[in-house]
Write a protein that holds these residues in place. Structure first.
Motif, PDB file in Angstrom:
ATOM      1  N   SER A   1       0.819  -1.328  -0.026  1.00 56.35           N
ATOM      2  CA  SER A   1       0.175   0.112   0.189  1.00 56.35           C
ATOM      3  C   SER A   1       0.748   1.195  -0.090  1.00 56.35           C
ATOM      4  O   SER A   1       0.544   2.383  -0.467  1.00 56.35           O
ATOM      5  N   TYR A   2       2.062   1.220   0.456  1.00 57.86           N
ATOM      6  CA  TYR A   2       2.920   2.228   0.699  1.00 57.86           C
ATOM      7  C   TYR A   2       3.268   2.709  -0.957  1.00 57.86           C
ATOM      8  O   TYR A   2       3.444   3.795  -1.309  1.00 57.86           O
ATOM      9  N   LEU A   3       3.810   1.507  -1.507  1.00 60.70           N
ATOM     10  CA  LEU A   3       4.130   1.592  -2.885  1.00 60.70           C
ATOM     11  C   LEU A   3       3.226   2.317  -3.807  1.00 60.70           C
ATOM     12  O   LEU A   3       3.623   3.107  -4.571  1.00 60.70           O
ATOM     13  N   GLU A   4       1.826   1.705  -3.400  1.00 60.84           N
ATOM     14  CA  GLU A   4       0.891   2.484  -4.513  1.00 60.84           C
ATOM     15  C   GLU A   4       0.571   3.730  -4.397  1.00 60.84           C
ATOM     16  O   GLU A   4      -0.348   4.358  -5.112  1.00 60.84           O
ATOM     17  N   LYS A   5       1.078   4.420  -3.086  1.00 65.06           N
ATOM     18  CA  LYS A   5       0.588   5.962  -3.013  1.00 65.06           C
ATOM     19  C   LYS A   5       1.180   6.894  -3.965  1.00 65.06           C
ATOM     20  O   LYS A   5       0.299   7.664  -4.319  1.00 65.06           O
ATOM     21  N   GLU A   6       2.037   6.426  -4.697  1.00 63.65           N
ATOM     22  CA  GLU A   6       2.616   7.451  -5.683  1.00 63.65           C
ATOM     23  C   GLU A   6       2.467   6.667  -7.143  1.00 63.65           C
ATOM     24  O   GLU A   6       3.215   5.496  -7.300  1.00 63.65           O
ATOM     25  N   ALA A   7       1.481   7.093  -7.846  1.00 62.72           N
ATOM     26  CA  ALA A   7       1.278   6.226  -8.841  1.00 62.72           C
ATOM     27  C   ALA A   7       2.087   6.155  -9.827  1.00 62.72           C
ATOM     28  O   ALA A   7       2.402   4.951 -10.482  1.00 62.72           O
ATOM     29  N   ALA A   8       2.836   6.962 -10.464  1.00 65.01           N
ATOM     30  CA  ALA A   8       3.905   6.840 -11.346  1.00 65.01           C
ATOM     31  C   ALA A   8       5.211   6.067 -10.932  1.00 65.01           C
ATOM     32  O   ALA A   8       5.796   5.277 -11.406  1.00 65.01           O
ATOM     33  N   HIS A   9       5.341   6.160  -9.432  1.00 63.79           N
ATOM     34  CA  HIS A   9       6.577   5.502  -8.940  1.00 63.79           C
ATOM     35  C   HIS A   9       6.016   3.805  -8.942  1.00 63.79           C
ATOM     36  O   HIS A   9       7.016   3.096  -9.461  1.00 63.79           O
ATOM     37  N   VAL A  10       4.804   3.398  -8.578  1.00 68.02           N
ATOM     38  CA  VAL A  10       4.467   2.038  -8.669  1.00 68.02           C
ATOM     39  C   VAL A  10       4.471   1.437  -9.899  1.00 68.02           C
ATOM     40  O   VAL A  10       5.118   0.421 -10.178  1.00 68.02           O
ATOM     41  N   GLU A  11       3.955   2.209 -10.623  1.00 64.06           N
ATOM     42  CA  GLU A  11       4.104   1.970 -12.293  1.00 64.06           C
ATOM     43  C   GLU A  11       5.396   1.451 -12.661  1.00 64.06           C
ATOM     44  O   GLU A  11       5.843   0.502 -13.499  1.00 64.06           O
ATOM     45  N   GLY A  12       6.430   2.509 -12.481  1.00 61.50           N
ATOM     46  CA  GLY A  12       7.748   2.378 -12.958  1.00 61.50           C
ATOM     47  C   GLY A  12       8.481   1.247 -12.216  1.00 61.50           C
ATOM     48  O   GLY A  12       9.377   0.560 -12.958  1.00 61.50           O
ATOM     49  N   PHE A  13       8.197   0.574 -11.098  1.00 63.24           N
ATOM     50  CA  PHE A  13       8.717  -0.432 -10.661  1.00 63.24           C
ATOM     51  C   PHE A  13       8.019  -1.761 -10.490  1.00 63.24           C
ATOM     52  O   PHE A  13       8.645  -2.866 -10.140  1.00 63.24           O
ATOM     53  N   ALA A  14       6.676  -1.791 -10.784  1.00 60.91           N
ATOM     54  CA  ALA A  14       5.742  -2.769 -10.745  1.00 60.91           C
ATOM     55  C   ALA A  14       6.428  -4.352 -11.395  1.00 60.91           C
ATOM     56  O   ALA A  14       6.418  -5.166 -10.797  1.00 60.91           O
ATOM     57  N   LYS A  15       7.077  -4.103 -12.565  1.00 63.20           N
ATOM     58  CA  LYS A  15       7.698  -4.987 -13.264  1.00 63.20           C
ATOM     59  C   LYS A  15       8.754  -5.855 -12.896  1.00 63.20           C
ATOM     60  O   LYS A  15       9.172  -6.896 -13.120  1.00 63.20           O
ATOM     61  N   GLU A  16       9.505  -5.121 -11.836  1.00 62.67           N
ATOM     62  CA  GLU A  16      10.640  -5.664 -11.216  1.00 62.67           C
ATOM     63  C   GLU A  16      10.624  -6.029  -9.788  1.00 62.67           C
ATOM     64  O   GLU A  16      11.724  -5.999  -8.974  1.00 62.67           O
ATOM     65  N   CYS A  17       9.329  -6.388  -8.925  1.00 65.30           N
ATOM     66  CA  CYS A  17       9.427  -6.319  -7.801  1.00 65.30           C
ATOM     67  C   CYS A  17       9.468  -7.750  -7.183  1.00 65.30           C
ATOM     68  O   CYS A  17       8.723  -8.641  -7.846  1.00 65.30           O
TER      69      CYS A  17
END
Ligand SMILES: [Zn+2]
Length: 516
Positions: free
Chosen positions: A82-98
């Motif tokens: 839920s922390y990572l999701e708070k900043e939309a561009a941020h989570v989108e940028g890292f989603a594929k490598e988590c």
């Protein structure tokens, strides 16, 4: 490799840089005992020689961070989703490598094998940190109430995980070591100044410690850190003429403070969001140094980050002179250890291992120790030593032992300066102003596709500012805008037409290159 072989072999590393640069790189990493791939795909084992280099990088940087007012702290490895999701561009940028932790227990299954316990699923998955803006932001939100609580100037030394599909040791690994600075400020101007200050720290560190010249500039929007308002970077050219992004500093505006709730009561008694920055360099710097300086005989470690500055190699062919040679070598080691290089004691190793002189010599050449000193019975008679600088190929200089001690600091600095000069000359030789689209495409196209010989470099070309033109170049040539340089000397302000051929005007050149 036997002594006889090394006399005839043309290089200690095969293939050479010119034959196959990527394979040469892997072979240098192996031969220099810097690191190896682990059983976990994408994760490396950093061996003592490689880790010693990293420790010296850490010490150099850490001192610079502290000089600029920062303190170290440590934050959790796990970040609630839920922390990572708070900043939309941020989570989108890292989603594929988590990498994501979903369970907290193992159990023995019905088949007698260990398994993940289905009943132990976490209520909320935890992401293994790919970077820590969100978890640190959540902490800062608790620490900051008033403008008096600002600025917060903190750095963390840590490991991070970004799942890599195409790993390459030091340059791109699933787990890597780094530092991440995270600061929060009262004003935009202060945060922007911090972002620039830390980029300058990285630039200085690259130049003075790594002997790597870099171009400082700003990333285009498409190359920006996910969630940042502005990303500044240092870009180095390595020996296959590609670029490596060696460090970044981000101005995050109020994006992350809004997401994490870093709010404070201002001097005018108003609730305001803090202005934040983040900045980092990683073990990728080791890969950068290898690609920038190593040669066809192996690694070359710049003296300022060398775990060992000087290795003494006693030559003891006969038992009757052995003790005298070893005693003289030990005496030399002690004298050299008293010498200071950049205010620190010289690290000197006496290699007494019972191995052939040639074998030992070649091991140290491949590891890239800056200076080797050979000392044998005949040298003892003449009170001289044979000194070899790693940057000067296979040359040896014979000099009196006391002179070696007197001159060693100056010799090390000369190696450091020579490595920088060489890297700068390479970059200048392969940097070109290009104004025609045809020439640009030719510059970045290998002449022979089956044999990807060295080609390209840094093209200083005009760009109209459109993301479409940038994307077209990337699709066609795998070439990206490395940065919009700050300095006029890296890219002069002048009028021209976009290199893409769109017909739009441009007011300044940017740096295009292929990159790691
Ligand atoms: Zn254009």
């Amino acid at each position: 490799m036997s002594e006889q072989q090394t006399k005839t072999a043309s290089t200690a590393i095969t293939p050479t840089r010119a034959q196959d640069f990527p394979e040469w790189y892997q072979q240098v990493v192996r031969a220099a005992e810097l690191a190896e791939n682990s059983d976990v795909r994408g994760c490396m084992v950093i061996k003592p020689w490689g880790y010693g280099i990293w420790e010296n990088m850490q010490r150099g940087l850490d001192a610079m961070f502290k000089q600029t007012g920062h303190k170290n702290a440590y934050f959790p490895l796990f970040i609630p989703l839920s922390y990572l999701e708070k900043e939309a561009a941020h989570v989108e940028g890292f989603a594929k490598e988590c990498a994501v932790v979903t369970h907290h227990r193992l159990e023995i299954g019905a088949d007698g094998k260990m398994r993940v316990a289905p009943s132990a699923e976490l209520a909320e998955p935890l992401v293994v940190r790919p970077t820590s803006e969100t978890i640190i932001g959540a902490t800062y939100a608790k620490w900051v109430q008033s403008w008096r609580d600002l600025p917060i100037l903190i750095n963390q030394w840590a490991n991070v995980v970004r799942w890599e599909m195409r790993p390459r040791v030091f340059l791109r690994t699933a787990e890597f070591l780094w530092q991440e600075g995270h600061t929060a400020h009262e004003t935009e101007a202060e945060a922007r100044a911090e972002t620039m200050q830390m980029l300058r720290v990285y630039e200085t560190f690259a130049r003075e410690f790594l002997a790597v010249p870099v171009i400082s500039g700003e990333k285009t929007e498409s190359e920006r850190f996910p969630g940042a308002v502005q990303t500044l970077c240092i870009e180095a050219m390595v020996q296959d003429r590609k670029a490596i992004q060696a460090g970044t500093s981000h101005f995050l505006g109020q994006n992350f403070s809004r997401a994490s709730g870093i709010q404070f009561l201002s001097r005018d008694n108003k609730q305001e969001f803090a202005w934040t920055t983040s900045w980092g360099v990683s073990t990728r710097l080791i890969g950068t140094v290898i690609m920038a300086h190593a040669d066809d005989d192996g690694m070359i470690v710049p003296p300022r980050i060398a775990p060992t500055h000087v290795v003494i190699l006693p030559v003891t062919p006969k038992p009757d002179t052995r003790d005298a040679v070893l005693a003289a070598a030990e005496n030399l080691r002690q004298q050299l250890s008293l010498v200071k290089f950049h205010n620190e004691s010289l690290q000197v190793e006496l290699d007494k291992r019972d191995l052939g002189g040639g074998v030992k010599n070649w091991e140290w050449i491949k590891k890239g120790v800056p200076v080797r000193i050979e000392l044998g019975p005949r040298d003892l008679e003449k009170n001289s030593v044979a000194l070899s600088r790693r940057d000067k190929g296979r040359e040896k200089e014979f000099l009196p032992a006391n002179q070696a001690v007197e001159r060693i600091a100056e010799i090390l600095q000369s190696i450091q300066d020579n490595l920088f000069a060489r890297a700068l000359a390479l970059r200048e030789q392969h940097t070109r102003d290009i104004d025609s689209t045809g020439e640009f495409y030719k510059f970045f196209t290998p002449l022979n596709k089956d044999k990807p010989e060295l080609h390209g470099g840094f093209a200083r070309a005009h760009w109209c500012g459109s993301a479409e033109c940038e994307a077209k170049i990337k699709d066609d040539l795998k070439v990206t805008i490395r940065c919009i340089p700050f300095s006029e000397k890296d890219a002069p302000n002048e009028n021209g037409a976009c290199i893409c051929g769109c017909g739009q005007p441009s007011t300044r050149r940017v740096i295009f290159a292929k990159s790691y």
